[in-house]
Each structure stands twice: as C-alpha cells, then as structure tokens.
Design a protein around this motif. Structure first.
Motif, short mmCIF file in Angstrom:
data_model
loop_
_atom_site.label_atom_id
_atom_site.label_comp_id
_atom_site.label_asym_id
_atom_site.label_seq_id
_atom_site.Cartn_x
_atom_site.Cartn_y
_atom_site.Cartn_z
N PRO A 84 19.15 2.26 37.36
CA PRO A 84 20.28 3.01 36.79
C PRO A 84 19.87 4.35 36.18
O PRO A 84 20.51 5.38 36.45
CB PRO A 84 20.84 2.04 35.73
CG PRO A 84 20.43 0.69 36.21
CD PRO A 84 19.09 0.87 36.83
N LEU A 85 18.82 4.35 35.37
CA LEU A 85 18.37 5.61 34.78
C LEU A 85 17.86 6.58 35.84
O LEU A 85 18.05 7.79 35.73
CB LEU A 85 17.28 5.34 33.75
CG LEU A 85 17.74 4.83 32.38
CD1 LEU A 85 16.54 4.60 31.48
CD2 LEU A 85 18.72 5.79 31.74
N SER A 86 17.23 6.05 36.88
CA SER A 86 16.73 6.90 37.96
C SER A 86 17.88 7.59 38.68
O SER A 86 17.80 8.78 39.01
CB SER A 86 15.91 6.08 38.95
OG SER A 86 14.80 5.48 38.32
N VAL A 87 18.95 6.85 38.94
CA VAL A 87 20.13 7.45 39.59
C VAL A 87 20.76 8.50 38.68
O VAL A 87 21.15 9.58 39.13
CB VAL A 87 21.14 6.35 39.96
CG1 VAL A 87 22.47 6.96 40.41
CG2 VAL A 87 20.59 5.47 41.06
N LEU A 88 20.87 8.20 37.39
CA LEU A 88 21.45 9.16 36.45
C LEU A 88 20.65 10.45 36.40
O LEU A 88 21.20 11.55 36.56
CB LEU A 88 21.53 8.51 35.07
CG LEU A 88 22.03 9.39 33.93
CD1 LEU A 88 23.47 9.82 34.16
CD2 LEU A 88 21.89 8.67 32.58
N SER A 128 13.48 -2.53 39.36
CA SER A 128 14.88 -2.93 39.25
C SER A 128 15.48 -2.45 37.93
O SER A 128 16.65 -2.02 37.89
CB SER A 128 14.98 -4.45 39.37
OG SER A 128 16.30 -4.90 39.13
N SER A 129 14.71 -2.52 36.87
CA SER A 129 15.22 -2.13 35.55
C SER A 129 15.46 -0.62 35.44
O SER A 129 16.34 -0.19 34.69
CB SER A 129 14.24 -2.57 34.46
OG SER A 129 14.03 -3.97 34.50
N THR A 130 14.69 0.17 36.17
CA THR A 130 14.79 1.63 36.03
C THR A 130 15.76 2.26 37.02
O THR A 130 15.99 3.47 36.93
CB THR A 130 13.40 2.26 36.23
OG1 THR A 130 12.87 1.88 37.52
CG2 THR A 130 12.43 1.83 35.15
N ALA A 141 12.37 7.30 39.78
CA ALA A 141 12.03 5.88 39.65
C ALA A 141 10.51 5.69 39.59
O ALA A 141 10.01 4.90 38.78
CB ALA A 141 12.62 5.09 40.83
N ALA A 142 9.78 6.42 40.44
CA ALA A 142 8.32 6.31 40.43
C ALA A 142 7.75 6.75 39.08
O ALA A 142 6.84 6.11 38.54
CB ALA A 142 7.73 7.15 41.56
N ALA A 143 8.32 7.84 38.52
CA ALA A 143 7.82 8.32 37.23
C ALA A 143 8.11 7.31 36.11
O ALA A 143 7.24 7.02 35.28
CB ALA A 143 8.45 9.67 36.91
#
Length: 364
Positions: free
Chosen positions: A74-78, A70-72, A28-30
């Motif tokens: 889902p992709l962060s979890v994936l 907030s937007s990232t 998420a940070a990246a």
C-alpha cells in the motif's frame, strides 16, 4: 475507432502503466530493504547465539521477505503514484496529454492495469506465499531454539474439545504439557486429559505419553488409571501446531474457510477470520483508492512547481486512509464491528473524498 487510434491508446496505456509499475516496484524494494535491515538489527544477535552463522542470517532474511513485501505494497503504491504523477506534471507531460484530449478519467483508466497487477500480486502474497514462508520461518526458528521451554502456551478449540499446549519443540514435532478438555454434545465437561508430552511420526501420527485422565460426572470426579502412552486422534500436523503457537499468523484462504466451517481447530474468532478474508480480496480496491487519492497532483500550477503543497496533502491523505483502515480492522478483530463495516466504509469515504477534490480542481 481506427487501427491507428487503437495502437496509440495501447502505446499510451503501456507507457503510463509501465512507468507507474516501475516506480511502485522501486519504492517497494527500498521499503523492504529498510525493513529487512531493521529486522536483522534485532535478530542478528539471537541468530549468531544459536551458531547459525551467515547462512542463518540469509535464511531469516529470505523467509521474511514475502511478509515485508506484502506489508509495504500500500505505501509503495501511494509513494510510487505520487512520484509518477508529480514528475509527469512538473515535466509538462501532463499538460501535453491534457492538450491532446486525455481527460482525468482517461488518465486514471490508463493507470488501472498496473495497480491491478500489483493488487493480484498482493493477493497471491497474502493468500499463498506469506503463510507458507512465515510458517517455515517459525518452524525453523523453533527447531533451532536451544530453549524451547521458554515458549508461551496456547489454546485451540476443536469440535468437542478445548486443548492447551505448554510449548512446541523440534519444529512442531514435539509438544509439552498437553491438557485436553472433552465436552459432551450438550457442552458439559466430560473428561480432563493431561499428557506430559507428545511426539509425531509419519507412520503412527501423534502419540501422547504419561497420561492421566479425570472423568467428570454429575456430582463427582473420578481419576482413571494412568497410561504410559496413547494414540492421539487429531487431524493436525506439526505445521498446524507451529501455526497455532504464533499470535495472529498469516493464514491462507483454505485454512480460514476450514476454520470457519469447523474442519480445522482455531484460536481466532469468526469475525477476525471473516475480516481477514474480506480485506485480502479487497486489496486491489484498496490500491485503486490510494491511486485516486494521489490524482490531485496533476493540477499543480506550472508556476508553483515543487513548492506546491499538493503532494504533501495527498501523501497525508493516503497515510490517513491506511491508518483508518488499520484502526477499523483492529476494531473488527476485537468484535466491536462486523467484518463488512470494518473493511468497506473506509474505501467508500476516501473514494468520495478524492473524487470531490478532483472535481473541484477540474471546475476551477
């Protein structure tokens, strides 16, 4: 279950959830950092043209941070789940856990707490933090705009009125070009009121200035005498006009419920509001489905290692899930699908698909 077994289970739960949580936060940070850089590349020139300097750049980046985070999620979890499970599989940790009796379902259960924590964080961001930060950002951007007249007009509806505002200035404290269309309880047009501008103070509230009014009767329209000023009895604050001036702004649950019940003016359809509310509180379920989609990587053959295509297929499936959810949501916003149909079927389809892939690998 003995005390030692309970302690061992707690240690395993803390280890697996902690590892997943740390990977997701790093991803998420990246992603947020990358999006912040791209946003600043676009906005740095306007910020400097307004003579806001470095503090303006930092203010913009800070206020934009909750929305990007907030937007990232889902992709962060994936990506974080893929990295965690793939690393554990290639380092033989997964083989050791399976040899000790940990099943696929047991592994998934141990990873659920981390995903739920992230999901609750996502709900808090979507419901409280992001709407406030985006509203503050829009008000600051409007207040520092040397040419607010370049802003676009917007409409909103009240109980018996339909209002058009040409543009907002001074962070929402000043309005220009107000047209108010008042209707009878039967829905017929009764008055058309035009005010050149309006301003807000905490003492008197909203005041309309340079007012002309037309009364619409059965067969005629009568122009009433012009008024220099008049109190505008409307339960909206400057922050509400800032919100209305933005297309599809983030909304809190309280604001959405107020719009659906008719207590707050709205420029969005009920389907859009209901879909946003439903999607928000299904965020933890969405993240759990993304975690489930990445689970097949635990069956990578040891000899294959990093040459396996399984992580690629899992990543592609997760991205397809995110895209499909966005497509269904867009159809719901357009009124083509009811809110539940635009939100829930994607979760069910990909859950069944991921479980089918896992069971197939288990039986090999």
């Amino acid at each position: 279950m003995s005390k030692i077994e309970r302690n061992n289970r707690f240690v395993l739960l803390r280890y697996l959830s902690g590892m997943l949580l740390s990977r997701v936060l790093i991803c998420a940070a990246a992603l947020v950092g990358l999006l912040e850089i791209l946003a600043l590349l676009e906005q740095t020139t306007p910020i400097l043209q307004r003579h806001l300097g470095i503090s303006g750049i930092l203010t913009y980046a800070g206020m934009r941070l909750p929305f990007l985070l907030s937007s990232t999620l889902p992709l962060s979890v994936l990506i974080g789940s893929l990295l965690t499970l793939t690393q554990m599989t290639l380092s033989s940790e997964m083989a050791i856990l399976q040899a000790s009796g940990l099943s696929m379902i047991g592994l998934y259960k141990n990873l659920i707490p981390a995903v739920l924590i992230i999901g609750v964080l996502g709900i808090a961001l979507d419901d409280q933090i992001t709407p406030r930060s985006e509203q503050a950002l829009t008000a600051w951007w409007n207040r520092t705009n040397p040419h607010p007249e370049d802003g676009h007009f917007f409409w909103f509806r009240g109980k018996d009125t339909l209002t058009r505002v040409s543009y907002v200035a001074d962070g929402g404290n000043a309005l220009q070009g107000i047209d108010i269309y008042s209707r009878t309880p039967q829905g017929l047009l009764q008055y058309v009121t035009h005010a050149k501008n309006a301003d807000y103070t905490h003492v008197t509230g909203w005041t309309l200035r340079h007012i002309t009014r037309v009364e619409v009767k059965a067969t005629t329209a009568v122009t009433l005498p012009e008024q220099p000023e008049q109190t505008w009895d409307i339960p909206l604050l400057p922050k509400d006009f800032i919100r209305l001036s933005v297309s599809n702004p983030p909304l809190s649950s309280g604001t959405i419920l107020g719009m659906l019940r008719g207590r707050l003016p709205s420029d969005a359809s009920p389907g859009y509001l209901q879909g946003g509310l439903l999607e928000r509180f299904l965020r933890p379920m969405t993240l759990l489905v993304l975690l489930l989609i990445t689970m097949p990587v635990i069956h990578i053959p040891p000899r294959t290692g990093i040459r396996s295509w399984t992580p690629v297929w899992c990543l592609a499936s997760g991205l397809l899930f995110v895209i499909l959810q966005g497509l269904l949501r867009a159809m719901g916003n357009a009124g083509l699908l009811p809110p539940p149909v635009a939100t829930i079927p994607g979760l069910i389809i990909f859950t069944l698909g991921a479980m089918t892939a896992l069971l197939r690998n288990e039986t090999k």
